[in-house]
Design an enzyme around this catalytic site. Structure first.
Site, PDB file in Angstrom:
ATOM      1  CB  ALA A  71      -0.915  -0.002   1.225  1.00 51.61           C
ATOM      2  CB  THR A  72       4.253   1.951   1.381  1.00 53.27           C
ATOM      3  OG1 THR A  72       3.913   1.721   2.752  1.00 53.27           O
ATOM      4  CG2 THR A  72       5.287   3.056   1.297  1.00 53.27           C
ATOM      5  CG  ASN A 153      -2.891   3.146  10.887  1.00 56.05           C
ATOM      6  OD1 ASN A 153      -3.419   4.195  10.573  1.00 56.05           O
ATOM      7  ND2 ASN A 153      -1.640   3.078  11.279  1.00 56.05           N
ATOM      8  CB  SER A 201      -1.064  -3.902   2.119  1.00 58.28           C
ATOM      9  OG  SER A 201       0.194  -3.529   1.687  1.00 58.28           O
ATOM     10  CB  ALA A 202      -1.703  -9.267   0.069  1.00 58.40           C
ATOM     11  CG  HIS A 203       1.151  -7.153   5.030  1.00 56.14           C
ATOM     12  ND1 HIS A 203       1.324  -6.678   6.317  1.00 56.14           N
ATOM     13  CD2 HIS A 203       1.345  -6.091   4.215  1.00 56.14           C
ATOM     14  CE1 HIS A 203       1.621  -5.378   6.261  1.00 56.14           C
ATOM     15  NE2 HIS A 203       1.632  -5.012   5.010  1.00 56.14           N
ATOM     16  CB  THR A 239       9.342 -10.012 -13.391  1.00 55.76           C
ATOM     17  OG1 THR A 239      10.218  -9.723 -14.485  1.00 55.76           O
ATOM     18  CG2 THR A 239       8.860 -11.453 -13.482  1.00 55.76           C
ATOM     19  CB  CYS A 328       8.617   4.039  19.867  1.00 54.51           C
ATOM     20  SG  CYS A 328      10.112   4.129  20.850  1.00 54.51           S
TER      21      CYS A 328
HETATM   22  C1  LIG Z   1      -3.825   2.763   6.593  1.00 53.72           C
HETATM   23  C2  LIG Z   1      -2.499   2.186   6.167  1.00 53.72           C
HETATM   24  N1  LIG Z   1      -1.993   2.534   4.953  1.00 53.72           N
HETATM   25  C3  LIG Z   1      -0.813   2.044   4.531  1.00 53.72           C
HETATM   26  C4  LIG Z   1      -0.073   1.189   5.313  1.00 53.72           C
HETATM   27  C5  LIG Z   1       1.233   0.654   4.783  1.00 53.72           C
HETATM   28  O1  LIG Z   1       1.078  -0.694   4.427  1.00 53.72           O
HETATM   29  P1  LIG Z   1       2.367  -1.465   3.826  1.00 53.72           P
HETATM   30  O2  LIG Z   1       2.800  -0.678   2.656  1.00 53.72           O
HETATM   31  O3  LIG Z   1       1.869  -2.836   3.469  1.00 53.72           O
HETATM   32  O4  LIG Z   1       3.376  -1.471   4.922  1.00 53.72           O
HETATM   33  C6  LIG Z   1      -0.556   0.797   6.575  1.00 53.72           C
HETATM   34  C7  LIG Z   1       0.274  -0.113   7.478  1.00 53.72           C
HETATM   35  N2  LIG Z   1      -0.034   0.061   8.846  1.00 53.72           N
HETATM   36  C8  LIG Z   1       0.721  -0.442   9.852  1.00 53.72           C
HETATM   37  C9  LIG Z   1       1.888  -1.088   9.769  1.00 53.72           C
HETATM   38  O5  LIG Z   1       2.259  -1.413  11.074  1.00 53.72           O
HETATM   39  N3  LIG Z   1       1.327  -0.949  11.962  1.00 53.72           N
HETATM   40  C10 LIG Z   1       0.352  -0.352  11.227  1.00 53.72           C
HETATM   41  O6  LIG Z   1      -0.650   0.171  11.707  1.00 53.72           O
HETATM   42  C11 LIG Z   1      -1.799   1.303   7.004  1.00 53.72           C
HETATM   43  O7  LIG Z   1      -2.312   0.955   8.207  1.00 53.72           O
END
Ligand SMILES: Cc1ncc(COP(=O)(O)O)c(CNc2co[nH]c2=O)c1O
Length: 401
Positions: A71-72, A153, A201-203, A239, A328
């Site tokens: 998602a980043t 989040n 983001s899949a994870h 790829t 932190c």
């Molecule tokens: C709203 C939101 N957007 C984007 C991301 C980024 O996702 P990634 O690109 O897969 O890392 C996160 C990850 N949020 C968190 C990651 O660790 N603690 C969290 O709350 C999220 O909570």
């Protein structure tokens, strides 16, 4: 007992997802863009994965879903390509977002500010939510993009995406929503919501780390962020990670079908409420934001007199994984925008603990966690120099039910 309560950070890959992924490492390892049969053998499962992705967010066949690393990447792509297409090459110079977005949005916007772009970071109300009217009031002639998250989040609070979508449509402004914390927890319907783009983001929904996506509604022009090969029709070169795409598709199907979403609300929501109610029986505790209109799996709780990091350490010793509501930054905690947004005083900001559950948590695990949380609070408050202990607020005298 191991109790994982940090699912908003990342989730366990579902065994069924892992099974779907395994053939694509040592057997069907072809490059999907290769003309030979080793490459084309991957196509049916890739096509099935995309069917699951489209169905999972109710995307129209004419729309695009572009695979990203996470998602980043998707968030950065939206912000920076809007800058390229509509600000550097266009007449716009303004982006609207919220002050409680994930850093993948706020840091990208901060970067553009240094390049001279005018960014409006809308504040949230006392419930921790952005009001749709605030978006309408902030939109200007030169507004190139509105980007507001679907679910927060830290707090799980859901934002008024459908209302914001209608406002952006009426004013002709591009609307992106970071749906990372919504998919698999609540219904995400891109057509009903009227969004132009969403990131995911899949994870976050029991798929593999390192794969995500950007949904782009038909007709939305967005320059590629990654140039190179012809993958994704040139919209995102590189790829394809076949195993991860197949895994993400299966995870989307497992997480967003009607039964799964009902289970999130009825089972996961019940467990979250049980945990939250038990913690709130401890004196001097509050939920940050409010308890309405949230994802069913998340609670952000402030426990007065207990430093968040110390609490995490105590819980970790007992096999319980959670996270703080504060970023932190170094040895002394810095409150994050979410805590600041609630007007939280610095003490409150240092005492936030986020518990985020999943469909793999059990009631037995939650009962165990409640006991260990009460013990940790008792211990940490008894050694706290700032918490005024009185007989009435002794945790151990509380009934646990
Ligand atoms: C709203 C939101 N957007 C984007 C991301 C980024 O996702 P990634 O690109 O897969 O890392 C996160 C990850 N949020 C968190 C990651 O660790 N603690 C969290 O709350 C999220 O909570």
């Amino acid at each position: 007992m191991q109790v994982y309560l940090d699912n908003n950070a990342t989730t366990k890959v579902d065994e069924k997802v892992f099974e779907e992924m395994t053939p694509f490492f040592c057997e069907m390892y072809g490059n999907p863009n290769s003309l030979h049969s080793v490459g084309s053998a991957t196509h049916p499962k890739i096509a099935e994965a995309f069917d699951y992705l489209y169905e999972g967010i109710n995307a129209d066949d004419e729309d695009d879903i572009i695979i990203t690393a996470n998602a980043t990447e998707a968030n950065n792509w939206v912000v920076k390509s809007v800058w390229l297409d509509r600000i550097l090459d266009g007449e716009k110079n303004h982006i609207i977002t919220s002050e409680v977005e994930h850093p993948a949005i706020t840091a990208a916007c901060n970067y553009l500010e240094k390049k001279g772009v005018d960014i409006t970071y809308l504040t949230v109300n006392e419930e921790g939510v952005l009001e749709a009217d605030a978006v309408a009031d902030a939109i200007r002639e030169d507004t190139a993009l509105v980007s507001v998250m679907w679910a927060n989040n830290e707090t799980g609070k859901l934002f008024p995406i459908k209302e914001i979508g209608a406002i952006c449509k009426e004013k002709g402004v591009l609307f992106h929503s970071d749906a990372t914390q919504a998919i698999g927890k609540v219904k995400v319907d891109v057509q009903d919501a009227g969004v132009d783009m969403i990131s995911f983001s899949a994870h976050k929904f029991h798929g593999p780390k390192g794969v995500g996506g950007l949904y782009i509604k038909k007709g939305v022009q967005l320059s590629p962020y990654m140039h190179g090969g012809e993958q994704m029709d040139g919209r995102r070169a590189g790829t394809l990670d076949v195993a991860s795409i197949v895994g993400m598709g299966k995870a989307m199907q497992l997480a967003t079908n009607t039964m799964a979403l009902a289970y999130e609300i009825n089972h996961v929501g019940m467990l979250r409420d049980k945990l939250e109610k038990a913690i709130l029986k401890i004196p001097d505790t509050i939920v940050i934001g409010d308890t309405k209109n949230r994802t069913p799996n998340t609670t952000l709780i402030s426990i007065k007199g207990v430093e968040g990091e110390a609490m995490l350490w105590d819980l970790n010793k007992n096999g319980i994984s959670a996270s703080t509501g504060s970023a932190c930054a170094s040895e002394d905690l810095e409150a994050n925008p979410v805590m600041n947004a609630f007007g939280s005083d610095s003490e409150l900001a240092h005492t936030g603990i986020r518990f985020s559950l999943s469909r793999f948590n059990t009631e037995e695990q939650i009962d165990y966690a409640i006991e260990k949380i009460k013990e940790a609070v008792e211990r940490l408050r008894s050694i706290s120099s700032s918490y005024a202990y009185t007989p009435k607020n002794h945790v151990s005298e509380l009934e646990h039910n």
